[in-house]
Design an enzyme around this catalytic site. Structure first.
Site, short mmCIF file in Angstrom:
data_model
loop_
_atom_site.label_atom_id
_atom_site.label_comp_id
_atom_site.label_asym_id
_atom_site.label_seq_id
_atom_site.Cartn_x
_atom_site.Cartn_y
_atom_site.Cartn_z
N GLU A 1 0.85 -1.20 0.00
CA GLU A 1 0.00 0.00 0.00
C GLU A 1 0.88 1.25 0.00
O GLU A 1 1.77 1.38 0.82
CB GLU A 1 -0.91 0.06 1.24
CG GLU A 1 -1.96 -1.03 1.31
CD GLU A 1 -2.85 -0.86 2.53
OE1 GLU A 1 -3.01 0.29 3.01
OE2 GLU A 1 -3.38 -1.87 3.03
N ASN A 2 0.59 2.15 -0.93
CA ASN A 2 1.25 3.46 -0.95
C ASN A 2 0.47 4.36 -1.89
O ASN A 2 0.31 4.03 -3.07
CB ASN A 2 2.71 3.34 -1.42
CG ASN A 2 3.39 4.68 -1.57
OD1 ASN A 2 3.78 5.06 -2.66
ND2 ASN A 2 3.54 5.41 -0.48
#
Length: 427
Positions: free
Chosen positions: A271-272
């Site tokens: 996740e980013n």
């Protein structure tokens, strides 16, 4: 459980009816028996999907799950067992993860040739004063209470020493005979250690950290146990969500920290990303383009540093349901019109930009990267026009659904009436 692109997540949003039953009937993650139930569920997933899924995540962001579910009550099951509930839930989640890994390793791995890991989310903590030992210790404590809480048992066999020390001391000050942080037995430590084929890592932003110098008057709590204060730099770009600022350099530091702290694990960035900025055109998301450029570039630097990063997943492909924020926070590359029945999707400027990054596998040269940026902003204006005309088209569609059948029915009735009058006149 959860997965990467070719793999599902087991412990992040399963069937709500089943979750409610497990919580009401068995006490949810406060009950150690949940570890067995979860392992049985994982085995079913391995049996049904294991021939296709090769990367499994047992849990996605369990820290948020236990803190908001058992400490603040913001997430399901909405309990406020401050200073105790989140530690017990995390304790059982870590055991459940280990059981699932061993089950896959002993029963399924030889046939399916897959991998099992866990996904942990953590921001970077930077000391306010890098020359102040107290700030350095506070920043280290921030990371251990965030990432080390789950990673340390999996990679080293036990909770971080700083967690054991701080929570134990606070517990004694509160008149408790035992620490509020549960203990692993020697057998459990050995069983849990090494139960990860890769580490999923979620990361969004950075905080400055300093030692808390004033006494806390609140009772037992996770925040009180950490004994630190978080700050943000007002010059950091605001990404829309109240907690999210763009600080790319913190990403590289976190990745290097993970490499040295946990013995150079295989890392998938799970996740980013950046949410929708307020008062901005929906599709021309230039702030997201800048965020992607900065963070992916810092990740590439970390790879050059020697960090073993295998893959990167931006959060997220579509605007979607985000925890207690619902559909208000939009992280997607594609804008979703949730108020329309068929939920039409419109590509944002970041779609074009991200495609170029993927195709080039990085950033070839500044001039070409700038051309990506300009091209992305040009194409989003066209998509914005499509989005702007959507309400009109929708009204026209609704009108056609109502008007056309009505006109047809009236035409038939009028024709029948005229035919009746004509027949009567001839009669």
């Amino acid at each position: 459980m959860s997965a990467t692109t070719d793999s599902p997540c087991l412990g992040h949003g399963s069937c709500p009816q089943v979750s409610e039953m497990l919580q009401v009937t068995y006490g949810g993650w406060q009950n150690v028996n949940m570890t067995r139930y979860f392992r049985e569920y994982a085995d079913l997933c391995f049996e049904v999907f294991g021939d296709r899924v090769k990367h499994w995540l047992t849990f996605s962001d369990p820290r948020t799950m236990v803190e908001k579910g058992y400490e603040t009550g913001l997430h399901a099951p909405g309990l406020r067992l401050q200073g105790t509930g989140l530690y017990m839930a995390a304790h059982h989640i870590i055991k459940a993860h280990a059981q699932v890994w061993h089950s896959y390793n002993n029963t399924w791995r030889s046939k399916q040739q897959g991998m099992v890991g866990i996904s942990l989310n953590c921001d970077w903590g930077e000391p306010v004063d890098i020359n102040n030992p107290n700030d350095i210790e506070a920043a280290e404590r921030y990371l251990q209470f965030c990432l080390g809480w789950f990673a340390n048992p999996i990679y080293a066999g036990d909770y971080p020493q700083v967690m054991k020390d701080h929570i134990g001391t606070k517990s004694a000050e509160q008149g408790l005979e035992m620490s509020r942080l549960p203990m692993f037995s020697l057998q459990e430590k050995s069983y849990i250690k090494g139960t990860s084929d890769f580490l999923g890592l979620g990361h969004f932003t950075t905080r400055y950290i300093t030692q808390r110098t004033y006494p806390s008057h609140q009772g037992p709590s996770y925040q009180n146990d950490r004994a630190l204060v978080e700050f943000v730099d007002p010059n950091w770009p605001d990404m829309g969500s109240s907690w999210l600022y763009s600080v790319p350099w913190g990403f590289r530091r976190l990745l290097n920290f993970v490499q040295t702290q946990y013995g150079d694990p295989l890392i998938y960035v799970t996740e980013n990303g950046a949410s929708q900025k307020l008062h901005c055109t929906q599709l021309c998301d230039e702030w997201r383009i800048q965020y992607l450029k900065g963070y992916i570039n810092e990740m590439l630097k970390a790879i050059k540093d020697g960090v073993n990063i295998k893959g990167y997943t931006s959060w997220s492909l579509l605007d979607k349901f985000e925890w207690e924020k619902g559909y208000a926070d939009r992280y997607g590359f594609y804008y979703v019109e949730f108020n329309v029945r068929n939920k039409p999707r419109y590509p944002k400027a970041s779609v074009q930009y991200y495609k170029e990054i993927i195709t080039a596998n990085g950033f070839p040269n500044p001039r070409e990267v700038e051309s990506w940026h300009l091209k992305a902003l040009e194409t989003c204006s066209i998509n914005n026009q499509m989005l702007a005309t959507e309400p009109l088209l929708r009204h026209m569609h609704v009108a056609s659904e109502i008007v056309v059948p009505t006109v047809c029915v009236l035409s038939i009735l009028i024709s029948a009436l005229l035919l009746t009058l004509l027949l009567r006149s001839h009669g």
